[in-house]
Design a protein around this motif. Structure first.
Motif, PDB file in Angstrom:
ATOM      1  N   TYR A 133      85.369  30.704 125.349  1.00 24.05           N
ATOM      2  CA  TYR A 133      83.996  31.152 125.116  1.00 24.05           C
ATOM      3  C   TYR A 133      83.432  30.399 123.917  1.00 24.05           C
ATOM      4  O   TYR A 133      84.051  30.359 122.852  1.00 24.05           O
ATOM      5  CB  TYR A 133      83.971  32.650 124.806  1.00 24.05           C
ATOM      6  CG  TYR A 133      84.122  33.531 126.018  1.00 24.05           C
ATOM      7  CD1 TYR A 133      83.024  33.832 126.822  1.00 24.05           C
ATOM      8  CD2 TYR A 133      85.362  34.078 126.350  1.00 24.05           C
ATOM      9  CE1 TYR A 133      83.164  34.651 127.938  1.00 24.05           C
ATOM     10  CE2 TYR A 133      85.502  34.896 127.463  1.00 24.05           C
ATOM     11  CZ  TYR A 133      84.408  35.186 128.247  1.00 24.05           C
ATOM     12  OH  TYR A 133      84.535  35.992 129.343  1.00 24.05           O
ATOM     13  N   THR A 134      82.251  29.797 124.110  1.00 22.56           N
ATOM     14  CA  THR A 134      81.680  29.003 123.024  1.00 22.56           C
ATOM     15  C   THR A 134      80.164  29.234 122.932  1.00 22.56           C
ATOM     16  O   THR A 134      79.656  30.209 123.503  1.00 22.56           O
ATOM     17  CB  THR A 134      82.076  27.516 123.202  1.00 22.56           C
ATOM     18  OG1 THR A 134      81.607  26.775 122.087  1.00 22.56           O
ATOM     19  CG2 THR A 134      81.545  26.918 124.489  1.00 22.56           C
TER      20      THR A 134
ATOM     21  N   LYS B  62      89.330  32.635 124.358  1.00 24.80           N
ATOM     22  CA  LYS B  62      89.236  32.063 123.009  1.00 24.80           C
ATOM     23  C   LYS B  62      87.772  32.088 122.580  1.00 24.80           C
ATOM     24  O   LYS B  62      86.886  31.703 123.348  1.00 24.80           O
ATOM     25  CB  LYS B  62      89.790  30.639 123.013  1.00 24.80           C
ATOM     26  CG  LYS B  62      89.702  29.942 121.659  1.00 24.80           C
ATOM     27  CD  LYS B  62      88.584  28.944 121.599  1.00 24.80           C
ATOM     28  CE  LYS B  62      88.316  28.417 120.224  1.00 24.80           C
ATOM     29  NZ  LYS B  62      87.265  27.368 120.236  1.00 24.80           N
TER      30      LYS B  62
ATOM     31  N   ALA C  53      76.123  15.582 128.611  1.00 22.40           N
ATOM     32  CA  ALA C  53      76.059  15.029 127.247  1.00 22.40           C
ATOM     33  C   ALA C  53      75.909  16.225 126.326  1.00 22.40           C
ATOM     34  O   ALA C  53      75.629  17.334 126.795  1.00 22.40           O
ATOM     35  CB  ALA C  53      74.879  14.076 127.093  1.00 22.40           C
ATOM     36  N   ASP C  54      76.086  16.024 125.027  1.00 24.00           N
ATOM     37  CA  ASP C  54      75.935  17.146 124.101  1.00 24.00           C
ATOM     38  C   ASP C  54      74.519  17.729 124.245  1.00 24.00           C
ATOM     39  O   ASP C  54      73.539  17.059 123.932  1.00 24.00           O
ATOM     40  CB  ASP C  54      76.158  16.648 122.667  1.00 24.00           C
ATOM     41  CG  ASP C  54      76.154  17.793 121.666  1.00 24.00           C
ATOM     42  OD1 ASP C  54      75.649  18.885 122.010  1.00 24.00           O
ATOM     43  OD2 ASP C  54      76.650  17.594 120.540  1.00 24.00           O
TER      44      ASP C  54
ATOM     45  N   VAL D  35      80.587  22.722 129.906  1.00 22.09           N
ATOM     46  CA  VAL D  35      80.648  21.301 129.564  1.00 22.09           C
ATOM     47  C   VAL D  35      79.444  20.627 130.218  1.00 22.09           C
ATOM     48  O   VAL D  35      79.214  20.787 131.420  1.00 22.09           O
ATOM     49  CB  VAL D  35      81.955  20.660 130.070  1.00 22.09           C
ATOM     50  CG1 VAL D  35      82.000  19.178 129.723  1.00 22.09           C
ATOM     51  CG2 VAL D  35      83.172  21.396 129.513  1.00 22.09           C
TER      52      VAL D  35
ATOM     53  N   GLY E 299      85.150  30.714 119.698  1.00 22.52           N
ATOM     54  CA  GLY E 299      85.000  29.703 118.651  1.00 22.52           C
ATOM     55  C   GLY E 299      84.249  30.241 117.438  1.00 22.52           C
ATOM     56  O   GLY E 299      83.785  31.391 117.423  1.00 22.52           O
TER      57      GLY E 299
ATOM     58  N   VAL F 284      77.729  27.150 123.918  1.00 27.11           N
ATOM     59  CA  VAL F 284      76.936  26.530 124.988  1.00 27.11           C
ATOM     60  C   VAL F 284      77.513  27.013 126.323  1.00 27.11           C
ATOM     61  O   VAL F 284      78.639  27.521 126.366  1.00 27.11           O
ATOM     62  CB  VAL F 284      76.949  24.980 124.918  1.00 27.11           C
ATOM     63  CG1 VAL F 284      76.132  24.479 123.736  1.00 27.11           C
ATOM     64  CG2 VAL F 284      78.371  24.441 124.842  1.00 27.11           C
TER      65      VAL F 284
HETATM   66  P1  ADP Z   1      83.486  26.414 119.065  1.00 26.97           P
HETATM   67  O1  ADP Z   1      83.099  26.835 117.685  1.00 26.97           O
HETATM   68  O2  ADP Z   1      83.169  27.456 120.091  1.00 26.97           O
HETATM   69  O3  ADP Z   1      84.880  25.893 119.168  1.00 26.97           O
HETATM   70  P2  ADP Z   1      82.492  23.735 119.044  1.00 26.97           P
HETATM   71  O4  ADP Z   1      81.406  23.518 118.041  1.00 26.97           O
HETATM   72  O5  ADP Z   1      83.859  23.265 118.702  1.00 26.97           O
HETATM   73  O6  ADP Z   1      82.495  25.254 119.433  1.00 26.97           O
HETATM   74  O7  ADP Z   1      82.097  23.083 120.451  1.00 26.97           O
HETATM   75  C1  ADP Z   1      80.897  23.434 121.070  1.00 26.97           C
HETATM   76  C2  ADP Z   1      79.853  22.379 120.770  1.00 26.97           C
HETATM   77  O8  ADP Z   1      80.246  21.170 121.382  1.00 26.97           O
HETATM   78  C3  ADP Z   1      78.489  22.671 121.340  1.00 26.97           C
HETATM   79  O9  ADP Z   1      77.730  23.460 120.465  1.00 26.97           O
HETATM   80  C4  ADP Z   1      77.910  21.284 121.573  1.00 26.97           C
HETATM   81  O10 ADP Z   1      76.965  20.934 120.597  1.00 26.97           O
HETATM   82  C5  ADP Z   1      79.110  20.349 121.438  1.00 26.97           C
HETATM   83  N1  ADP Z   1      79.233  19.416 122.557  1.00 26.97           N
HETATM   84  C6  ADP Z   1      79.402  18.074 122.428  1.00 26.97           C
HETATM   85  N2  ADP Z   1      79.450  17.493 123.615  1.00 26.97           N
HETATM   86  C7  ADP Z   1      79.330  18.476 124.556  1.00 26.97           C
HETATM   87  C8  ADP Z   1      79.316  18.484 125.976  1.00 26.97           C
HETATM   88  N3  ADP Z   1      79.442  17.366 126.703  1.00 26.97           N
HETATM   89  N4  ADP Z   1      79.161  19.679 126.589  1.00 26.97           N
HETATM   90  C9  ADP Z   1      79.056  20.814 125.893  1.00 26.97           C
HETATM   91  N5  ADP Z   1      79.048  20.851 124.530  1.00 26.97           N
HETATM   92  C10 ADP Z   1      79.194  19.707 123.866  1.00 26.97           C
END
Ligand code: ADP
Ligand code: ASP
Ligand code: MG
Length: 403
Positions: free
Chosen positions: A172-173, A7, A181-182, A178, A9, A175
């Motif tokens: 696939y995203t 997947k 923290a963000d 996981v 994002g 970052v």
């Molecule tokens: P996508 O568009 O790939 O679905 P999202 O924006 O939905 O991506 O999710 C990825 C984002 O989640 C990251 O850019 C990050 O800022 C945020 N995020 C929040 N908490 C976490 C965490 N604990 N670990 C990783 N990313 C996190």
């Protein structure tokens, strides 16, 4: 025969150049994977853009129409990716929710998947094509287009992985996995290599939007292994989410938060049997998710009730409770959008004491007032003023994760 679901994002397919990059990554991976299904989100910002177009006309647009509108975002990205794949010699076919047989209930804008008719997708896979599926969407019994709630492409991907009995589902995203923290807010956050479904579910439901909570629920139910990885650094190992995880011996595994909260306070409600039930029943009938709740009993036989709902549902929530509040002759209904929830999560909390008091102490040292507190066996959440959100996350990470 290897079967995998990938997947990508919104930011991974956020521009034509990025779609090209994703196409090349898929072409390379296809050499080792017989059956490859790729689920895509809309290009970054597209869903918000479409939603704002609808809101030009009315604050609460009709949900059926909104679903058809929003589903177009994923149609654009999936067809573009299939075109990009074909152009580099990797045979691909794009499929909408309807074409992939994604059957849902009729709860527009937050539909739940009921079943997937996989015959069409299997046929494409047997022909050696990569199936590029528009995420986030399905159809209900009436044949109307539905969407699965924000971030719902994660759930589309896990559902397809379950239906096809895929070996794993790679999310696939933008970052590298996981984190504790963000990583965009807490620079010192580190990658969690292994995490259990339970902990991931808490992190996701408390605001770590890296995965939609329903996708983790579904992965647990059908035993789908999820790997979260970076589209831009795909050789890094990322995070593996399974039943057991691999817990470290610490109380807290991660710190997370959610700015998308709004608080409603009903002032001076008669303190009588069945009142709370009457109010919250209205909200549940409208499928509005209520999160934190507190009730302060006063000595005059009156009570104030505060609770939180997702920020974008505050208007709908107020409208729903107004009639019953008028009947009860309450003093006022107050709403506050400038609140945020911060949480610490960890299965280790079951065996450690003092986490709650440490959390309250950290927040008070930073001068942050706590409006509402909720706890479960493996998490503690505090509602605070939104302006302290980042500060609170960093301070809590510093305390519990040591950096
Ligand atoms: P996508 O568009 O790939 O679905 P999202 O924006 O939905 O991506 O999710 C990825 C984002 O989640 C990251 O850019 C990050 O800022 C945020 N995020 C929040 N908490 C976490 C965490 N604990 N670990 C990783 N990313 C996190
Ligand atoms: N495009 C939808 C959203 O922005 C679904 C997703 O990205 O998963 O929420
Ligand atoms: Mg997402």
């Amino acid at each position: 025969m290897a079967t995998e679901v990938f997947k990508f994002g919104g930011s991974s397919v956020g521009s034509l150049e990025r779609i090209q990059h994703v196409a090349e990554l898929i072409k390379e991976k296809k050499r080792e994977i017989d059956n490859l299904v790729v689920v895509v989100s809309a290009m970054q910002g597209k869903t918000d853009e479409l939603l704002n177009m609808a809101k030009f006309f009315t604050e609460i647009p009709d949900e059926r129409e909104t679903d058809l509108l929003l589903s177009s975002g994923e149609r654009i990205s999936s067809s573009l990716l299939a075109i990009a794949l074909d152009s580099i010699g990797c045979r691909a076919v794009s499929m909408t929710g309807r074409q992939v047989g994604m059957q849902t209930d009729d709860a527009h804008t937050r539909a739940r998947i009921r079943s997937i008719k996989t015959d069409k997708i299997r046929k494409n896979l047997q022909e050696g094509k990569v199936a590029v599926v528009a995420g986030f969407q399905g159809i209900d019994e009436n044949g109307d287009v539905t969407t699965l709630g924000r971030g719902g492409s994660d759930t589309s991907a896990v559902a397809l992985a379950a239906a096809l009995r895929a070996d794993r589902c790679i999310i696939y995203t933008d970052v590298a996995g996981v984190y504790t923290a963000d990583p965009r807010i807490v620079k010192k956050a580190s990658i969690i290599k292994n995490i259990s479904y339970d902990e991931m579910m808490e992190l996701a439901s408390l605001g770590a939007k890296v995965l939609q909570i329903r996708s983790v629920e579904m992965a647990e139910r059908y035993n789908v292994i999820i790997v979260v990885k970076s589209t831009f650094e795909p050789t890094l190992p990322g995070t593996i989410i399974t039943k057991e995880g691999k817990m470290e011996n610490r109380a807290v595994s991660g710190v997370t938060g959610d700015k998308n909260q709004a608080k409603i306070t009903i002032l001076e409600v008669p303190d009588k049997l069945g009142i709370a039930a009457a109010i919250f029943k209205r909200l549940s009938e409208k499928k509005i998710i209520v999160d934190m709740i507190v009730q302060n009993v006063s000595d005059k036989g009156m009570t104030d009730i505060s609770f939180t709902v997702p920020a974008d549902e505050i208007i709908a929530a107020k409208q729903v409770i107004e009639p019953v509040c008028n009947e009860l002759n309450v003093k006022a209904i107050k709403t506050d959008k400038d609140v945020a929830k911060v949480s610490v999560v960890g299965v280790g909390m079951r065996n450690h004491y003092g986490v709650a008091s440490d959390m309250f102490e950290v927040l008070s040292q930073e001068g942050i007032n706590i409006a509402v507190i909720t706890t479960s066996e493996i998490k503690i959440s505090c509602l605070i003023e939104e302006r302290y959100f980042e500060l609170a996350l960093r301070a809590l990470h510093n305390k519990f994760m040591g950096g």
